[in-house]
Design a protein around this motif. Sequence first.
Motif, PDB file in Angstrom:
ATOM      1  N   SER A   1       0.841  -1.197   0.000  1.00 40.59           N
ATOM      2  CA  SER A   1       0.000   0.000   0.000  1.00 40.59           C
ATOM      3  C   SER A   1       0.876   1.246   0.000  1.00 40.59           C
ATOM      4  O   SER A   1       0.439   2.325   0.394  1.00 40.59           O
TER       5      SER A   1
ATOM      6  N   LYS B   1       3.374   4.243  -1.782  1.00 42.91           N
ATOM      7  CA  LYS B   1       3.231   5.140  -2.920  1.00 42.91           C
ATOM      8  C   LYS B   1       3.710   4.436  -4.193  1.00 42.91           C
ATOM      9  O   LYS B   1       4.677   3.679  -4.169  1.00 42.91           O
ATOM     10  N   LYS B   2       3.048   4.721  -5.297  1.00 42.39           N
ATOM     11  CA  LYS B   2       3.369   4.030  -6.550  1.00 42.39           C
ATOM     12  C   LYS B   2       4.845   4.174  -6.899  1.00 42.39           C
ATOM     13  O   LYS B   2       5.499   3.195  -7.288  1.00 42.39           O
TER      14      LYS B   2
ATOM     15  N   THR C   1       0.384  -4.170  -6.098  1.00 43.12           N
ATOM     16  CA  THR C   1      -0.573  -3.145  -5.720  1.00 43.12           C
ATOM     17  C   THR C   1       0.168  -1.944  -5.148  1.00 43.12           C
ATOM     18  O   THR C   1       1.316  -2.051  -4.702  1.00 43.12           O
ATOM     19  N   THR C   2      -0.518  -0.808  -5.136  1.00 45.77           N
ATOM     20  CA  THR C   2       0.019   0.409  -4.535  1.00 45.77           C
ATOM     21  C   THR C   2      -1.105   1.097  -3.756  1.00 45.77           C
ATOM     22  O   THR C   2      -2.246   0.617  -3.728  1.00 45.77           O
ATOM     23  N   ALA C   3      -0.782   2.230  -3.166  1.00 47.10           N
ATOM     24  CA  ALA C   3      -1.780   2.982  -2.403  1.00 47.10           C
ATOM     25  C   ALA C   3      -2.969   3.387  -3.260  1.00 47.10           C
ATOM     26  O   ALA C   3      -4.080   3.584  -2.749  1.00 47.10           O
ATOM     27  N   ASP C   4      -2.749   3.509  -4.554  1.00 50.95           N
ATOM     28  CA  ASP C   4      -3.833   3.916  -5.452  1.00 50.95           C
ATOM     29  C   ASP C   4      -4.930   2.860  -5.568  1.00 50.95           C
ATOM     30  O   ASP C   4      -6.027   3.150  -6.051  1.00 50.95           O
ATOM     31  N   ASP C   5      -4.631   1.637  -5.132  1.00 49.85           N
ATOM     32  CA  ASP C   5      -5.547   0.519  -5.351  1.00 49.85           C
ATOM     33  C   ASP C   5      -6.457   0.217  -4.162  1.00 49.85           C
ATOM     34  O   ASP C   5      -7.327  -0.643  -4.259  1.00 49.85           O
TER      35      ASP C   5
ATOM     36  N   GLU D   1      -8.761   1.673  -0.617  1.00 46.75           N
ATOM     37  CA  GLU D   1      -9.393   2.810   0.070  1.00 46.75           C
ATOM     38  C   GLU D   1      -8.910   2.913   1.498  1.00 46.75           C
ATOM     39  O   GLU D   1      -8.667   4.011   2.011  1.00 46.75           O
TER      40      GLU D   1
END
Length: 219
Positions: A108, A110-111, A131-135, A137
């Motif tokens: 999670s 940062k990209k 995955t990254t934080a963008d994925d 909620e």
Amino acid sequence: MADTALFDVDGTLVDTNYQHALAWYRAFRRVGITLPVWRLHRAIGMGGDQLVPAVAGDETEKRHGDELRDAETEEFDKLIDETRPFEGARELLSEVRSRGFRVVLASSGKKKHVEHFIDLLNARDLADAWTTADDVENSKPAPDLVETALHRVEGAAGIMIGDSTWDCIAARKLSVPTVAVRTGGFAVDELTEAGAVQVYDSLVEMRERLDETPLRAAD
């Protein structure tokens, strides 16, 4: 039987926890708050949205939450070139993949940080997805990351590989077992009480003893 191995990246595959603790310390200092570094270290593994209220209270989150998260990213950027993969990280990924598991780097972060770590690990050919934080909620210890990582490869069942109690708690909420490594600085008892089914001192030891873990063979 599981078919997907979900690897935490920060602190599990790449040695980053102490750099993150120092980055958070410096971020809080920007807003006039001084917290003991040991206390910040104990919270590493939580997402930033969870960490700020956990270590500094809801009022600090309300007043400074977004500012603190941005500051931590800026401070960590200054330290990221000091981070290195743990010994045996790529070899463990390769071994788990050879046993038939889908491999997801379940981060999670940062990209830009996740991409940097994947390149440090030279793991683009070993990971089926990441995955990254963008994925997500909600970050750990919420289970969103684990669920998203499984969905990314249409996995039927997963095994989490992590270094913190927060990894174990997030996975346990979805009945996903965790194999833990002590690279995050947590004690064996803490990790097992949080839900780890096995705990190892290093990635090298974990790889040598995979046959005694749920990672012995994919379904």
